[in-house]
Design a protein around this motif. Structure first.
Motif, PDB file in Angstrom:
ATOM      1  N   THR A   6      -2.293   3.750  -7.587  1.00 57.87           N
ATOM      2  CA  THR A   6      -3.721   3.101  -6.755  1.00 57.87           C
ATOM      3  C   THR A   6      -4.346   4.039  -6.909  1.00 57.87           C
ATOM      4  O   THR A   6      -6.117   4.349  -7.378  1.00 57.87           O
ATOM      5  N   ALA A   7      -4.358   5.520  -5.485  1.00 62.92           N
ATOM      6  CA  ALA A   7      -5.109   5.969  -5.310  1.00 62.92           C
ATOM      7  C   ALA A   7      -5.769   7.134  -6.630  1.00 62.92           C
ATOM      8  O   ALA A   7      -7.063   7.392  -7.287  1.00 62.92           O
ATOM      9  N   TYR A  47       2.370   1.096  -3.778  1.00 63.81           N
ATOM     10  CA  TYR A  47       1.916   1.207  -4.928  1.00 63.81           C
ATOM     11  C   TYR A  47       0.376   2.521  -4.372  1.00 63.81           C
ATOM     12  O   TYR A  47      -0.748   2.165  -5.163  1.00 63.81           O
ATOM     13  N   GLY A  48       0.269   3.176  -3.384  1.00 59.50           N
ATOM     14  CA  GLY A  48      -1.394   3.020  -3.490  1.00 59.50           C
ATOM     15  C   GLY A  48      -1.284   4.770  -3.875  1.00 59.50           C
ATOM     16  O   GLY A  48      -2.555   4.633  -4.095  1.00 59.50           O
ATOM     17  N   ALA A  78      -2.495   9.588   5.178  1.00 62.73           N
ATOM     18  CA  ALA A  78      -0.632   9.177   4.555  1.00 62.73           C
ATOM     19  C   ALA A  78       0.146   8.714   5.384  1.00 62.73           C
ATOM     20  O   ALA A  78       0.843   7.948   5.689  1.00 62.73           O
ATOM     21  N   LEU A  97       0.187   5.860   7.567  1.00 61.89           N
ATOM     22  CA  LEU A  97       0.169   4.149   6.743  1.00 61.89           C
ATOM     23  C   LEU A  97       1.948   4.188   6.898  1.00 61.89           C
ATOM     24  O   LEU A  97       2.741   3.206   6.435  1.00 61.89           O
ATOM     25  N   LEU A 116       0.524  -1.222  -0.254  1.00 60.93           N
ATOM     26  CA  LEU A 116      -0.077   0.143  -0.288  1.00 60.93           C
ATOM     27  C   LEU A 116       1.026   1.099  -0.121  1.00 60.93           C
ATOM     28  O   LEU A 116       0.539   2.362  -0.332  1.00 60.93           O
ATOM     29  N   ARG A 117       2.066   1.461   1.028  1.00 60.06           N
ATOM     30  CA  ARG A 117       3.085   2.133   0.872  1.00 60.06           C
ATOM     31  C   ARG A 117       3.668   2.322  -0.795  1.00 60.06           C
ATOM     32  O   ARG A 117       4.000   4.111  -1.291  1.00 60.06           O
ATOM     33  N   GLY A 175       4.487  10.001  -0.048  1.00 63.46           N
ATOM     34  CA  GLY A 175       5.220   8.992   0.650  1.00 63.46           C
ATOM     35  C   GLY A 175       6.498   9.066   1.094  1.00 63.46           C
ATOM     36  O   GLY A 175       7.766   7.839   1.422  1.00 63.46           O
TER      37      GLY A 175
END
Length: 330
Positions: free
Chosen positions: A27-28, A23-24, A321, A324, A20-21, A273
């Motif tokens: 994706t978002a 590719y989040g 963010a 995460l 998630l970190r 990120g």
């Protein structure tokens, strides 16, 4: 042996958080685009693309400088005020209010160079304060956060400077091969910063200082010089963004130029990120983070949600963010 391997294997939750970190942001952004294509009228038009691109370019340019600062474990609250200084100074130069000009093009050339250099010098001053007196970056940059806008207001006596100078305004309104010139500048800056972080000694020094300043100092890295340089770069980026803003608006208002930009830049870095504690940096992530923040705001406004609510959603995105990041580090 099998039991030891099982103990070393990452837990499914840890793997999921890591993905998630990583590719989040992509994706978002993809989900936002798909949502707008399905539910927002006139989203898939060149006009909409131009509007979003115009509004995000200055955020990205400032956020690139902020990424380098945060990678060293710092923060720069002064970028909005430095934008105001550059934006106030440029019209004074190309309109000949500071000194007589031999030719208008000389004034325009100087208006591109001097304000950016002045902003860079103020950025270097931020770094000098922090390294010379060993004060926290949030305190060191708070000085120009407050005083910088005052300097811009003094330069203009608090007056709105209106102008129409196409040669200067090309930086904000011009196009090359149909692409907004400011977008080209943005991509060049993103590319240079990405290359510097990945391929140069300076880039490795930035990450080393942010990862463990004491270890970096003991290994011979000039920590003070590295910090002063990243604040200098942040100032240069802010100065350029200030010129773009006044070129788009055909006016310079020292009270409004760059207002709140420091928060947008920090948000873009966090959503992209980059760890706010330093030691890592992803400029491409910062670009994605800025696009997400801009697209969220556009989506809400285009679907009838008030701008005040968009600010609350932006704050929620930042909190997510940061959460995460903490989970990923744990």
């Amino acid at each position: 042996m099998a039991e030891a391997l099982r103990l070393r294997a990452p837990a499914p939750r840890t793997e999921a958080l890591g993905l998630l970190r990583r590719y989040g942001a992509v994706t978002a952004l993809a989900l936002l685009v798909l949502f707008n294509l399905a539910f927002t009228p006139n989203f898939a038009t060149l006009q909409t693309l131009n509007v979003n691109l115009t509004q995000v370019c200055t955020i990205v340019i400032v956020a690139v400088g902020m990424t380098l600062v945060i990678a060293t474990g710092g923060i720069d609250l002064s970028v909005g005020s430095l934008m105001a200084i550059a934006g106030a100074l440029a019209p004074l130069i190309f309109l000949g209010k500071l000194l007589p000009l031999p030719h208008p093009l000389v004034g325009i050339a100087l208006a591109f160079v001097i304000p950016i250099l002045v902003s860079g010098a103020f950025g270097w001053f931020n770094g000098w304060l922090i390294t010379r007196f060993r004060i926290q970056p949030i305190v060191g940059t708070l000085v120009l956060f407050i005083a910088g806008r005052g300097i811009a207001q003094v330069l203009t006596n608090g007056n709105l400077q209106v102008f129409k100078v196409p040669e200067f305004q090309f930086i904000g309104l011009g196009r090359m091969l149909g692409i907004p010139f400011q977008a080209i500048l943005m991509l060049v800056i993103v590319g240079l910063a990405t290359w510097a972080l990945r391929r140069t000694v300076f880039g490795r020094e930035i990450l080393a200082v942010g990862g463990n300043e004491r270890a970096a100092r003991l290994s011979g890295i000039p920590v003070g010089r590295v910090k002063r340089r990243v604040y200098l770069i942040s100032g240069l980026c802010a100065g350029l963004a200030g010129l773009i803003v006044i070129a788009i608006n055909s006016a310079a208002d020292a009270n409004l130029i760059g207002l709140g930009m420091e928060l947008d830049a920090i948000a873009a870095v966090a959503v992209g990120g980059t760890l706010l504690t330093g030691g890592s940096a992803t400029v491409l992530g910062t670009l994605l983070g800025a696009l997400i923040i801009q697209l969220v705001r556009y989506t809400l406004l285009a679907n009838g949600v008030p701008d005040a609510a968009a600010l609350v959603v932006k704050a929620g995105i930042i909190v997510l963010a940061v959460w995460l990041q903490r989970q990923g580090r744990a």
